[in-house]
Scaffold this motif. Structure first.
Motif, PDB file in Angstrom:
ATOM      1  N   PRO A  36       0.832  -1.202   0.000  1.00 19.26           N
ATOM      2  CA  PRO A  36       0.000   0.000   0.000  1.00 19.26           C
ATOM      3  C   PRO A  36       0.872   1.260   0.000  1.00 19.26           C
ATOM      4  CG  PRO A  36      -0.022  -1.043   2.160  1.00 19.26           C
ATOM      5  CD  PRO A  36       0.749  -1.942   1.248  1.00 19.26           C
ATOM      6  N   VAL A  37       0.464   2.214  -0.804  1.00 16.62           N
ATOM      7  CA  VAL A  37       1.214   3.469  -0.935  1.00 16.62           C
ATOM      8  C   VAL A  37       0.262   4.607  -0.610  1.00 16.62           C
ATOM      9  CG1 VAL A  37       2.514   4.929  -2.519  1.00 16.62           C
ATOM     10  CG2 VAL A  37       2.663   2.467  -2.726  1.00 16.62           C
ATOM     11  N   THR A  38       0.696   5.492   0.278  1.00 16.72           N
ATOM     12  CA  THR A  38      -0.134   6.648   0.602  1.00 16.72           C
ATOM     13  C   THR A  38      -0.041   7.673  -0.520  1.00 16.72           C
ATOM     14  OG1 THR A  38       1.630   7.824   1.746  1.00 16.72           O
ATOM     15  CG2 THR A  38       0.304   6.300   3.071  1.00 16.72           C
ATOM     16  N   TRP A  43       3.054  10.961  -4.473  1.00 17.12           N
ATOM     17  CA  TRP A  43       3.483  12.264  -4.978  1.00 17.12           C
ATOM     18  C   TRP A  43       4.983  12.452  -4.828  1.00 17.12           C
ATOM     19  CZ3 TRP A  43       1.165  15.510  -8.108  1.00 17.12           C
ATOM     20  CH2 TRP A  43      -0.204  15.453  -8.245  1.00 17.12           C
ATOM     21  N   THR A  44       5.544  11.946  -3.726  1.00 21.92           N
ATOM     22  CA  THR A  44       6.991  12.043  -3.528  1.00 21.92           C
ATOM     23  C   THR A  44       7.737  11.255  -4.596  1.00 21.92           C
ATOM     24  OG1 THR A  44       6.718  12.323  -1.149  1.00 21.92           O
ATOM     25  CG2 THR A  44       8.872  11.586  -1.909  1.00 21.92           C
ATOM     26  N   LEU A  45       7.294  10.014  -4.846  1.00 19.01           N
ATOM     27  CA  LEU A  45       7.947   9.202  -5.867  1.00 19.01           C
ATOM     28  C   LEU A  45       7.815   9.839  -7.243  1.00 19.01           C
ATOM     29  CD1 LEU A  45       6.914   5.604  -4.768  1.00 19.01           C
ATOM     30  CD2 LEU A  45       9.187   6.621  -4.673  1.00 19.01           C
ATOM     31  N   ILE A 121       9.361   1.628   1.510  1.00 19.25           N
ATOM     32  CA  ILE A 121       7.974   1.170   1.473  1.00 19.25           C
ATOM     33  C   ILE A 121       7.914  -0.346   1.595  1.00 19.25           C
ATOM     34  CG2 ILE A 121       5.933   0.969  -0.024  1.00 19.25           C
ATOM     35  CD1 ILE A 121       6.705   3.780  -1.113  1.00 19.25           C
ATOM     36  N   ILE A 122       8.810  -1.033   0.899  1.00 12.27           N
ATOM     37  CA  ILE A 122       8.842  -2.497   0.977  1.00 12.27           C
ATOM     38  C   ILE A 122       9.192  -2.950   2.390  1.00 12.27           C
ATOM     39  CG2 ILE A 122      10.113  -4.534   0.180  1.00 12.27           C
ATOM     40  CD1 ILE A 122      10.273  -3.151  -2.574  1.00 12.27           C
TER      41      ILE A 122
END
Length: 129
Positions: A36-38, A43-45, A121-122
């Motif tokens: 899951p990505v917030t 936006w940062t990535l 994230i991982i």
């Protein structure tokens, strides 16, 4: 089916023997882990990737300008062109070289930051049993 084509919707999904990955593969099913990505992380990535692309493009443009300026200086007739003009273009070439080098390094650092963010994230994601 009546026309001889197999009915794929009623075919049983028999698991196939897993390979080195340890996953049991089932035709038509893809087993994967989800991360899951917030919205802030997304936006940062995206911003880091766009900045990396922009800086590497600019570095490439400056490198091309440097190559053209150096070639023009090497082929210039030093007897007919004023020394001040040659010195000015030599300064432009040097500025383009150092700019391409610095901005290129910045672009690669931004690419590394993207990788570090994905790795974070991982590492922060926990999966069930």
């Amino acid at each position: 089916m009546a026309d001889g084509t197999p009915n794929l919707t009623s075919a049983p999904n028999k698991p196939l023997r897993g390979g080195a990955s340890g996953f049991n593969r089932t035709p038509g099913v893809r087993e994967m882990r989800e991360y899951p990505v917030t919205s802030r992380e997304l936006w940062t990535l995206g911003g880091l990737q766009a900045s990396s692309a922009l800086t590497l493009s600019l570095a490439g443009w400056l490198f091309g300008f440097w190559l053209n300026a150096k070639q023009a200086l090497d082929l210039a007739d030093r007897k007919t062109i004023p020394a001040t003009a040659l010195a000015q273009w030599e300064a432009y070439a040097n500025l383009a070289w150092w700019g391409a080098l610095g901005i290129g390094i910045l672009g690669f650092l931004l690419m590394g930051l993207v990788g570090l963010n994905v790795w974070g994230i991982i590492k922060d994601t926990r999966h069930g049993p």
